[in-house]
Design a protein around this motif. Structure first.
Motif, short mmCIF file in Angstrom:
data_model
loop_
_atom_site.label_atom_id
_atom_site.label_comp_id
_atom_site.label_asym_id
_atom_site.label_seq_id
_atom_site.Cartn_x
_atom_site.Cartn_y
_atom_site.Cartn_z
N ARG A 159 58.87 113.78 71.19
CA ARG A 159 59.29 114.95 71.97
C ARG A 159 59.06 116.25 71.22
O ARG A 159 58.86 117.29 71.82
CB ARG A 159 60.77 114.83 72.34
CG ARG A 159 61.04 113.75 73.37
CD ARG A 159 62.51 113.68 73.72
NE ARG A 159 63.07 114.98 74.09
CZ ARG A 159 63.12 115.45 75.33
NH1 ARG A 159 62.65 114.74 76.32
NH2 ARG A 159 63.66 116.62 75.58
N ALA A 160 59.08 116.19 69.90
CA ALA A 160 58.89 117.40 69.09
C ALA A 160 57.43 117.64 68.73
O ALA A 160 57.10 118.61 68.06
CB ALA A 160 59.72 117.32 67.81
N ARG A 161 56.53 116.79 69.21
CA ARG A 161 55.11 116.89 68.83
C ARG A 161 54.53 118.29 69.02
O ARG A 161 53.85 118.78 68.13
CB ARG A 161 54.29 115.85 69.57
CG ARG A 161 52.84 115.86 69.11
CD ARG A 161 52.13 114.66 69.58
NE ARG A 161 52.44 113.59 68.66
CZ ARG A 161 51.67 112.55 68.46
NH1 ARG A 161 50.58 112.39 69.14
NH2 ARG A 161 52.00 111.63 67.59
N PRO A 162 54.77 118.98 70.15
CA PRO A 162 54.22 120.34 70.27
C PRO A 162 54.70 121.26 69.15
O PRO A 162 53.93 122.06 68.62
CB PRO A 162 54.71 120.81 71.64
CG PRO A 162 54.95 119.56 72.41
CD PRO A 162 55.43 118.56 71.40
N LEU A 163 55.97 121.13 68.77
CA LEU A 163 56.50 121.96 67.68
C LEU A 163 55.81 121.64 66.37
O LEU A 163 55.51 122.54 65.58
CB LEU A 163 58.01 121.78 67.55
CG LEU A 163 58.84 122.20 68.76
CD1 LEU A 163 60.30 121.84 68.57
CD2 LEU A 163 58.66 123.68 69.04
N VAL A 164 55.56 120.36 66.14
CA VAL A 164 54.88 119.95 64.91
C VAL A 164 53.47 120.53 64.89
O VAL A 164 52.98 121.00 63.85
CB VAL A 164 54.85 118.40 64.78
CG1 VAL A 164 53.97 117.96 63.62
CG2 VAL A 164 56.26 117.85 64.63
N ILE A 165 52.80 120.51 66.04
CA ILE A 165 51.43 121.03 66.07
C ILE A 165 51.43 122.55 65.90
O ILE A 165 50.57 123.10 65.22
CB ILE A 165 50.71 120.58 67.35
CG1 ILE A 165 50.63 119.07 67.36
CG2 ILE A 165 49.30 121.17 67.41
CD1 ILE A 165 50.11 118.47 68.61
N TRP A 166 52.41 123.25 66.49
CA TRP A 166 52.49 124.70 66.24
C TRP A 166 52.76 124.96 64.76
O TRP A 166 52.24 125.93 64.19
CB TRP A 166 53.54 125.35 67.13
CG TRP A 166 53.07 125.56 68.55
CD1 TRP A 166 53.58 124.98 69.67
CD2 TRP A 166 51.97 126.38 68.99
NE1 TRP A 166 52.87 125.39 70.77
CE2 TRP A 166 51.88 126.25 70.39
CE3 TRP A 166 51.05 127.19 68.33
CZ2 TRP A 166 50.92 126.91 71.15
CZ3 TRP A 166 50.09 127.87 69.09
CH2 TRP A 166 50.03 127.72 70.47
N ALA A 167 53.54 124.09 64.12
CA ALA A 167 53.76 124.24 62.67
C ALA A 167 52.45 124.01 61.92
O ALA A 167 52.18 124.66 60.90
CB ALA A 167 54.83 123.26 62.20
N ARG A 168 51.62 123.09 62.42
CA ARG A 168 50.29 122.89 61.81
C ARG A 168 49.45 124.15 61.92
O ARG A 168 48.69 124.48 61.01
CB ARG A 168 49.57 121.71 62.49
CG ARG A 168 49.99 120.36 62.00
CD ARG A 168 49.25 119.25 62.73
NE ARG A 168 47.83 119.45 62.81
CZ ARG A 168 46.94 119.01 61.91
NH1 ARG A 168 47.35 118.35 60.86
NH2 ARG A 168 45.65 119.23 62.07
N VAL A 169 49.56 124.84 63.05
CA VAL A 169 48.81 126.10 63.22
C VAL A 169 49.24 127.09 62.15
O VAL A 169 48.39 127.75 61.52
CB VAL A 169 49.01 126.68 64.64
CG1 VAL A 169 48.42 128.07 64.75
CG2 VAL A 169 48.40 125.75 65.69
N ALA A 170 50.54 127.18 61.90
CA ALA A 170 51.02 128.07 60.84
C ALA A 170 50.48 127.61 59.49
O ALA A 170 50.08 128.44 58.65
CB ALA A 170 52.55 128.09 60.83
N GLY A 171 50.44 126.30 59.26
CA GLY A 171 49.88 125.77 58.03
C GLY A 171 48.39 126.06 57.91
O GLY A 171 47.88 126.35 56.82
N ASP A 172 47.68 126.00 59.04
CA ASP A 172 46.25 126.35 59.03
C ASP A 172 46.06 127.80 58.58
O ASP A 172 45.12 128.11 57.85
CB ASP A 172 45.64 126.18 60.43
CG ASP A 172 45.60 124.73 60.89
OD1 ASP A 172 45.69 123.82 60.05
OD2 ASP A 172 45.47 124.52 62.12
N ALA A 173 46.98 128.67 59.01
CA ALA A 173 46.90 130.07 58.59
C ALA A 173 47.07 130.18 57.07
O ALA A 173 46.38 130.97 56.41
CB ALA A 173 47.96 130.90 59.31
N LEU A 174 47.96 129.37 56.52
CA LEU A 174 48.12 129.35 55.05
C LEU A 174 46.85 128.86 54.37
O LEU A 174 46.44 129.40 53.34
CB LEU A 174 49.29 128.45 54.65
CG LEU A 174 50.69 128.97 54.90
CD1 LEU A 174 51.72 127.88 54.59
CD2 LEU A 174 50.95 130.21 54.07
#
Length: 129
Positions: free
Chosen positions: A69-84
């Protein structure tokens, strides 16, 4: 040039799973050989920072394995990690870097992964509404 379309939920799940395995491999390199990875793109510093990015990648992969259920949030967190990741690579893009070509290729690859992560996050977020 047309912008890529948002994938279906099934496509987003498949892409996300594949990217998760790829980034787990990258995390292994970031954790095991951060100095060699930094030197390969022409960075002389940030070795410990790269280890931190590796830990983040492992954490995001664990999030993709669990919490459906939290998968979209995890992927948005990956986007933030991609920015790093992009920020960590940015210093290697300087013209004086003898490994600039490798750095540009790495930056382009991370930018491509970022685009895929954004599209997948949008697809999976859309279905939650």
């Amino acid at each position: 040039m047309a912008l890529p379309s948002v994938p279906s939920r099934r496509e987003a799940e498949t892409i996300t799973n594949a990217l998760g395995w790829v980034t787990l491999g990258l995390a292994a390199v970031e954790l095991a050989a951060p100095g060699a990875l930094a030197r390969s793109v022409g960075l002389k510093q940030n070795h410990q920072f790269l280890k931190g990015l590796g830990v983040r990648e492992v954490g995001s992969r664990a999030g993709l394995f669990g919490w459906r259920r939290a998968r979209p949030l995890v992927i948005w967190a990956r986007v933030a990690g991609d920015a790093l990741d992009l920020a960590a690579l940015a210093p290697a893009l300087r013209r004086s870097n003898p490994r600039r070509g490798v750095a540009v290729a790495a930056f382009a690859a991370v930018a491509g992964v970022t685009l895929l992560d954004v599209l997948c996050a949008r697809a999976l977020s859309k279905d939650r509404r």
